[in-house]
Write an enzyme that holds these catalytic residues in place. Structure first.
Site, PDB file in Angstrom:
ATOM      1  N   ASP A 139       0.740  -0.591  -0.091  1.00 48.74           N
ATOM      2  CA  ASP A 139       0.250  -0.071  -0.063  1.00 48.74           C
ATOM      3  C   ASP A 139       0.910   1.395   0.439  1.00 48.74           C
ATOM      4  OD1 ASP A 139      -1.100   2.468   1.240  1.00 48.74           O
ATOM      5  OD2 ASP A 139      -3.103   0.814   1.431  1.00 48.74           O
ATOM      6  N   ILE A 167      -5.133   2.239   0.507  1.00 46.46           N
ATOM      7  CA  ILE A 167      -4.506   1.870  -0.772  1.00 46.46           C
ATOM      8  C   ILE A 167      -5.346   0.508  -0.955  1.00 46.46           C
ATOM      9  CG2 ILE A 167      -3.981   1.824  -2.874  1.00 46.46           C
ATOM     10  CD1 ILE A 167      -4.291   4.829  -2.173  1.00 46.46           C
ATOM     11  N   ASP A 168      -5.100  -0.037  -0.408  1.00 49.05           N
ATOM     12  CA  ASP A 168      -5.582  -1.909  -0.163  1.00 49.05           C
ATOM     13  C   ASP A 168      -7.086  -1.280  -0.224  1.00 49.05           C
ATOM     14  OD1 ASP A 168      -2.861  -3.350  -0.128  1.00 49.05           O
ATOM     15  OD2 ASP A 168      -2.555  -2.820   2.227  1.00 49.05           O
ATOM     16  N   GLN A 169      -7.475  -0.502   0.900  1.00 51.94           N
ATOM     17  CA  GLN A 169      -8.868  -0.756   0.838  1.00 51.94           C
ATOM     18  C   GLN A 169      -9.739  -0.311  -0.542  1.00 51.94           C
ATOM     19  OE1 GLN A 169      -8.584   1.176   4.879  1.00 51.94           O
ATOM     20  NE2 GLN A 169      -9.511  -0.181   6.116  1.00 51.94           N
ATOM     21  N   GLY A 172      -9.571  -3.130  -2.646  1.00 54.04           N
ATOM     22  CA  GLY A 172     -10.425  -4.032  -2.633  1.00 54.04           C
ATOM     23  C   GLY A 172     -11.783  -3.688  -3.230  1.00 54.04           C
TER      24      GLY A 172
END
Length: 381
Positions: A139, A167-169, A172
Site C-alpha cells: 500500500d 490504497i489496499d481498501q 478492494g
C-alpha cells in the site's frame, strides 16, 4: 431476507487487505466465500499483532463471512484440488505476484477452460502486464509512487502516508465493483472474464485534479496540511480547550452562515471575502481570522454553533470517541462479533445498506483450515 449474492460461490486465495476485503464484501452480500490458505501457516496476515486468543485482529477485520480451507500450493495434489474447486466457483480472487498461478497450472487459461463462467479477480501492485508488473508492492509503495504521499502532510513538511492502508481498501472496493460488473456481463454472455485491478492504478484515482492541473497548467500539487485545496475557509482549527475541530465554510452559501454564527457578519461584505474567488485569493487572511475565532471557543461549542448554522463541521475525534459515537451505533457501523473461545470482538459493521436484500454478518473470521472437510463435501461431494 436473503442476501443479494446468495448461491454465489467465491474462492478467495488472497491475503493481507485488498483481496480479503473484496471477498468480505461479497460475503456480506450473501455469497459463500471459501478462504483458501496454506496448510499449517494460513495466510501471511495471521502472524500480525495484536492478537486475541491467538488470532490476529488484522485477519478478523477482513475475513468475516468466510469458511477456511487449507491445501498445499506446492504439491501436484493441492494444485489439482485448486483446479477442481475453481471449476465449481463463480468468482476466484487472488493477489499473488503476476505469473504465480500460471506456474502452478492454475492460470486463467487453465481455469477458464474448465469453467467458462468463472470470473477471476486479479489484484496486484502494478497490474498483470507492463514494465512493473512483476515488482513487489505494498500500500505505502503505491502511495509513494502515485504522488498521493507527495501531496499529503503539512505545508513545507515532509511527505507522509495516510494513517490507514487506504490504497489496499480502495483497491478492494474497485475489485468488488469489477467482480459485480463481470457477473452482470455473464448474465448476458454466459461467460466469465478477468478483473484486473492494481494498487498503483487505484491510488492515482485519489489525486483529485492534480493530473490535469499539471498537464494543462504546469502546476504541481503540494502539501497543504488540513487546508482544503478548493475553498476557504476550510481547515482544522485549534480550540480553546486544546481540541481540534474541522470547519468547512468555503462556498458562497456557507460562508455567510459562518460569519453570522461567529458574530462577524461584517466579513460578508468585505471585498477580500465576498466571493469564492476572492477568498481563495486571500485564503491566508480568512484562515487566520477563523483560527483566531476558534481559539476563543471550546470544540464542542463550535460544533453546536455550526450545527445550528447548518455549516459542516466536526471535532477531530479520538478512537475512543469514535467507538462511542451514537450515529455509528444507530447505523450499526460498530458491531460485536462472537468468536468461540474468545468472546465478543467489536469491528466495523456492514457498510452498504440494501432495502430488499439484506447484507449481514453470519459468521466470524475462520481459524486456519476450520472448514476444510465441510467445504470439500459441499463443493466437491
Amino acid at each position: 431476507m436473503a442476501g443479494s449474492l446468495e448461491g454465489l460461490k467465491v474462492l478467495d486465495l488472497s491475503r493481507f487487505i485488498a483481496g480479503p476485503m473484496c471477498g468480505m464484501l461479497l460475503g456480506d452480500m450473501g455469497a459463500d466465500v471459501v478462504k483458501v490458505e496454506r496448510a499449517g501457516k494460513g495466510e501471511d496476515g495471521r502472524v500480525i499483532a495484536p492478537k486475541v486468543g491467538g488470532e490476529s485482529l488484522y485477519v478478523m477485520m477482513y475475513n468475516r463471512n468466510k469458511r477456511s480451507l487449507t491445501l498445499d500450493y506446492r504439491s501436484p495434489e493441492g494444485q489439482e484440488l485448486l483446479r477442481n474447486l475453481a471449476a465449481e466457483a463463480d468468482v476466484l480472487i487472488e493477489n499473488f505476484r503476476p505469473g504465480t498461478l500460471e506456474k502452478m497450472g492454475c492460470g486463467w487459461e487453465e481455469l477458464s477452460a474448465r469453467n467458462p463462467r468463472l470470473v477471476m479477480v486479479r489484484i496486484s501492485g502494478f497490474g498483470q502486464n507492463g514494465l512493473f508488473a512483476e515488482r513487489p508492492c505494498f500500500d505505502v509503495i503505491a502511495q509513494a509512487m502515485s504522488g498521493l504521499m507527495e501531496i499529503t502532510g503539512e505545508d513545507g513538511g515532509k511527505p507522509v502516508p495516510s494513517g490507514a492502508f487506504i490504497i489496499d481498501q480502495v483497491t478492494g472496493l474497485y475489485a468488488t465493483v469489477g467482480a459485480l460488473g463481470a457477473l452482470q456481463a455473464r448474465e448476458r454472455t454466459g461467460r466469465g472474464q478477468v478483473v484486473d485491478t492494481a494498487l498503483l492504478d487505484s491510488a492515482v484515482t485519489l489525486l483529485l485534479t492534480a493530473i490535469p492541473e499539471y498537464a494543462l497548467f504546469g502546476v504541481e500539487a503540494t502539501r497543504k496540511g488540513a487546508r482544503d485545496r478548493y475553498s476557504a475557509p476550510a481547515n482544522n482549527y485549534l480550540c480553546r480547550d486544546g481540541r481540534w475541530v474541522h470547519v468547512n465554510a468555503g462556498n458562497d452559501a456557507l460562508f455567510p452562515r459562518w460569519c453570522k454564527a461567529a458574530g462577524l457578519a461584517d466579513l460578508i461584505t468585505d471585498e477580500r471575502f465576498s466571493s469564492h474567488a476572492a477568498r481563495m485569493a486571500n485564503a491566508d487572511a480568512i484562515e487566520a481570522i477563523v483560527a483566531d475565532w476558534a481559539a476563543q471557543h471550546d470544540a464542542d461549542a463550535i460544533v453546536d454553533m455550526m450545527v445550528r448554522a447548518e455549516v459542516p463541521s466536526g471535532k477531530v475525534a479520538t478512537i475512543a470517541e469514535v467507538v462511542a459515537n451514537p450515529q455509528l451505533k444507530h447505523r450499526e457501523q460498530i458491531v460485536d462479533i462472537d468468536y468461540p473461545g474468545i468472546g465478543k470482538v467489536p469491528m466495523h459493521g456492514v457498510t452498504v445498506k440494501l432495502s430488499g436484500t439484506a447484507n449481514s454478518i453470519r459468521r466470524p473470521a475462520p481459524s486456519i483450515g476450520q472448514h476444510t472437510s465441510e467445504v470439500l463435501t459441499d463443493w466437491l461431494g
